[in-house]
Design a protein around this motif. Structure first.
Motif, PDB file in Angstrom:
ATOM      1  N   LYS A  64       0.831  -1.198   0.000  1.00 16.40           N
ATOM      2  CA  LYS A  64       0.000   0.000   0.000  1.00 16.40           C
ATOM      3  C   LYS A  64       0.869   1.253   0.000  1.00 16.40           C
ATOM      4  O   LYS A  64       1.807   1.374   0.776  1.00 16.40           O
ATOM      5  N   GLY A  65       0.540   2.177  -0.881  1.00 21.94           N
ATOM      6  CA  GLY A  65       1.310   3.396  -1.010  1.00 21.94           C
ATOM      7  C   GLY A  65       2.480   3.288  -1.954  1.00 21.94           C
ATOM      8  O   GLY A  65       3.087   4.305  -2.310  1.00 21.94           O
ATOM      9  N   ARG A  66       2.821   2.064  -2.356  1.00 26.55           N
ATOM     10  CA  ARG A  66       3.952   1.856  -3.257  1.00 26.55           C
ATOM     11  C   ARG A  66       3.527   1.268  -4.600  1.00 26.55           C
ATOM     12  O   ARG A  66       4.131   1.565  -5.622  1.00 26.55           O
ATOM     13  N   PHE A  67       2.509   0.430  -4.578  1.00 31.11           N
ATOM     14  CA  PHE A  67       2.019  -0.202  -5.804  1.00 31.11           C
ATOM     15  C   PHE A  67       0.673   0.394  -6.176  1.00 31.11           C
ATOM     16  O   PHE A  67      -0.130   0.753  -5.304  1.00 31.11           O
ATOM     17  N   HIS A  68       0.428   0.468  -7.461  1.00 28.33           N
ATOM     18  CA  HIS A  68      -0.845   0.968  -7.952  1.00 28.33           C
ATOM     19  C   HIS A  68      -1.326   0.101  -9.106  1.00 28.33           C
ATOM     20  O   HIS A  68      -0.605  -0.083 -10.080  1.00 28.33           O
ATOM     21  N   ILE A  69      -2.540  -0.416  -8.967  1.00 29.60           N
ATOM     22  CA  ILE A  69      -3.124  -1.245 -10.007  1.00 29.60           C
ATOM     23  C   ILE A  69      -4.119  -0.420 -10.813  1.00 29.60           C
ATOM     24  O   ILE A  69      -4.850   0.397 -10.265  1.00 29.60           O
ATOM     25  N   SER A  70      -4.130  -0.631 -12.102  1.00 31.10           N
ATOM     26  CA  SER A  70      -5.065   0.065 -12.966  1.00 31.10           C
ATOM     27  C   SER A  70      -5.571  -0.893 -14.031  1.00 31.10           C
ATOM     28  O   SER A  70      -4.984  -1.947 -14.270  1.00 31.10           O
ATOM     29  N   ARG A  71      -6.661  -0.505 -14.668  1.00 30.58           N
ATOM     30  CA  ARG A  71      -7.306  -1.384 -15.635  1.00 30.58           C
ATOM     31  C   ARG A  71      -7.917  -0.572 -16.757  1.00 30.58           C
ATOM     32  O   ARG A  71      -8.478   0.497 -16.533  1.00 30.58           O
ATOM     33  N   ASP A  72      -7.798  -1.100 -17.945  1.00 29.60           N
ATOM     34  CA  ASP A  72      -8.424  -0.511 -19.110  1.00 29.60           C
ATOM     35  C   ASP A  72      -9.363  -1.575 -19.668  1.00 29.60           C
ATOM     36  O   ASP A  72      -8.923  -2.500 -20.354  1.00 29.60           O
ATOM     37  N   ASN A  73     -10.639  -1.452 -19.363  1.00 30.46           N
ATOM     38  CA  ASN A  73     -11.606  -2.462 -19.786  1.00 30.46           C
ATOM     39  C   ASN A  73     -11.730  -2.548 -21.305  1.00 30.46           C
ATOM     40  O   ASN A  73     -11.917  -3.632 -21.862  1.00 30.46           O
ATOM     41  N   ALA A  74     -11.634  -1.407 -21.963  1.00 31.85           N
ATOM     42  CA  ALA A  74     -11.750  -1.397 -23.416  1.00 31.85           C
ATOM     43  C   ALA A  74     -10.603  -2.137 -24.082  1.00 31.85           C
ATOM     44  O   ALA A  74     -10.791  -2.799 -25.103  1.00 31.85           O
ATOM     45  N   LYS A  75      -9.414  -2.019 -23.506  1.00 30.69           N
ATOM     46  CA  LYS A  75      -8.242  -2.662 -24.075  1.00 30.69           C
ATOM     47  C   LYS A  75      -7.967  -4.032 -23.470  1.00 30.69           C
ATOM     48  O   LYS A  75      -7.032  -4.718 -23.884  1.00 30.69           O
ATOM     49  N   ASN A  76      -8.750  -4.394 -22.463  1.00 32.88           N
ATOM     50  CA  ASN A  76      -8.583  -5.689 -21.792  1.00 32.88           C
ATOM     51  C   ASN A  76      -7.180  -5.855 -21.215  1.00 32.88           C
ATOM     52  O   ASN A  76      -6.539  -6.901 -21.386  1.00 32.88           O
ATOM     53  N   THR A  77      -6.723  -4.818 -20.552  1.00 36.29           N
ATOM     54  CA  THR A  77      -5.409  -4.867 -19.933  1.00 36.29           C
ATOM     55  C   THR A  77      -5.483  -4.428 -18.475  1.00 36.29           C
ATOM     56  O   THR A  77      -6.356  -3.666 -18.086  1.00 36.29           O
ATOM     57  N   VAL A  78      -4.551  -4.915 -17.700  1.00 36.40           N
ATOM     58  CA  VAL A  78      -4.394  -4.498 -16.317  1.00 36.40           C
ATOM     59  C   VAL A  78      -2.907  -4.306 -16.074  1.00 36.40           C
ATOM     60  O   VAL A  78      -2.080  -5.050 -16.612  1.00 36.40           O
ATOM     61  N   SER A  79      -2.563  -3.298 -15.298  1.00 35.86           N
ATOM     62  CA  SER A  79      -1.163  -3.020 -15.040  1.00 35.86           C
ATOM     63  C   SER A  79      -0.923  -2.837 -13.550  1.00 35.86           C
ATOM     64  O   SER A  79      -1.842  -2.583 -12.774  1.00 35.86           O
ATOM     65  N   LEU A  80       0.334  -2.975 -13.175  1.00 37.83           N
ATOM     66  CA  LEU A  80       0.743  -2.794 -11.788  1.00 37.83           C
ATOM     67  C   LEU A  80       1.986  -1.926 -11.781  1.00 37.83           C
ATOM     68  O   LEU A  80       3.055  -2.363 -12.207  1.00 37.83           O
ATOM     69  N   LYS A  81       1.829  -0.691 -11.318  1.00 29.75           N
ATOM     70  CA  LYS A  81       2.948   0.225 -11.183  1.00 29.75           C
ATOM     71  C   LYS A  81       3.562   0.034  -9.807  1.00 29.75           C
ATOM     72  O   LYS A  81       2.865   0.143  -8.805  1.00 29.75           O
ATOM     73  N   MET A  82       4.844  -0.249  -9.769  1.00 25.91           N
ATOM     74  CA  MET A  82       5.544  -0.522  -8.531  1.00 25.91           C
ATOM     75  C   MET A  82       6.668   0.495  -8.357  1.00 25.91           C
ATOM     76  O   MET A  82       7.519   0.636  -9.233  1.00 25.91           O
ATOM     77  N   ILE A  83       6.671   1.193  -7.231  1.00 22.29           N
ATOM     78  CA  ILE A  83       7.722   2.151  -6.926  1.00 22.29           C
ATOM     79  C   ILE A  83       8.315   1.835  -5.560  1.00 22.29           C
ATOM     80  O   ILE A  83       7.760   1.042  -4.800  1.00 22.29           O
ATOM     81  N   SER A  84       9.443   2.469  -5.257  1.00 21.88           N
ATOM     82  CA  SER A  84      10.122   2.268  -3.979  1.00 21.88           C
ATOM     83  C   SER A  84      10.256   0.785  -3.665  1.00 21.88           C
ATOM     84  O   SER A  84       9.969   0.331  -2.557  1.00 21.88           O
ATOM     85  N   MET A  85      10.715   0.049  -4.635  1.00 22.13           N
ATOM     86  CA  MET A  85      10.741  -1.398  -4.503  1.00 22.13           C
ATOM     87  C   MET A  85      11.792  -1.871  -3.509  1.00 22.13           C
ATOM     88  O   MET A  85      12.850  -1.258  -3.347  1.00 22.13           O
ATOM     89  N   ARG A  86      11.468  -2.964  -2.860  1.00 16.60           N
ATOM     90  CA  ARG A  86      12.304  -3.548  -1.827  1.00 16.60           C
ATOM     91  C   ARG A  86      12.695  -4.963  -2.201  1.00 16.60           C
ATOM     92  O   ARG A  86      12.003  -5.617  -2.979  1.00 16.60           O
TER      93      ARG A  86
END
Length: 120
Positions: A64-86
């Motif tokens: 929480k606070g480091r990863f962000h999930i997003s989705r594009d239903n039209a494109k049928n994609t999901v992504s996971l942005k990861m920052i401050s990785m450990r």
């Protein structure tokens, strides 16, 4: 049938960032929830993040606070942005999709997994 293909994994230094993507193809209209799981060496597979069709999200506490999930239903994609990785983020990350199998049950699809390694 749905196919899930992950991309974006690799080696990153502590404090760095990566963005994972998952592309769904096939009978994607039946998918309702998509998400990411991960499995680190010697550990049980755990839920990382999920996102429903309406955009609601859930995250495991450790990201929480480091990863962000997003989705594009039209494109049928999901992504996971990861920052401050450990280093403890090191794992094989799997894309997941939940779908309506019949009138009374759901089924699940899984990607093949992509390796994420956080190391100096």
């Amino acid at each position: 049938q749905v196919q899930l293909v992950e991309s974006g994994g690799g080696l990153v230094q502590p404090g760095g960032s990566l963005r994972l993507s998952c592309a769904a193809s096939g009978s994607t209209s039946s998918i309702n929830v998509m998400g990411w799981f991960r499995q680190a060496p010697g550990k049980q597979r755990e839920l990382v993040a999920t996102i429903s069709s309406d955009g609601s999200t859930n995250y495991v506490d450790s990201v929480k606070g480091r990863f962000h999930i997003s989705r594009d239903n039209a494109k049928n994609t999901v992504s996971l942005k990861m920052i401050s990785m450990r280093p403890e983020d090191t794992a094989v990350y799997y894309c997941n999709a939940r779908y309506v199998r019949d009138a009374n049950s759901w089924g699940y699809y899984w990607g093949q997994g992509t390796q994420v390694t956080v190391s100096s």
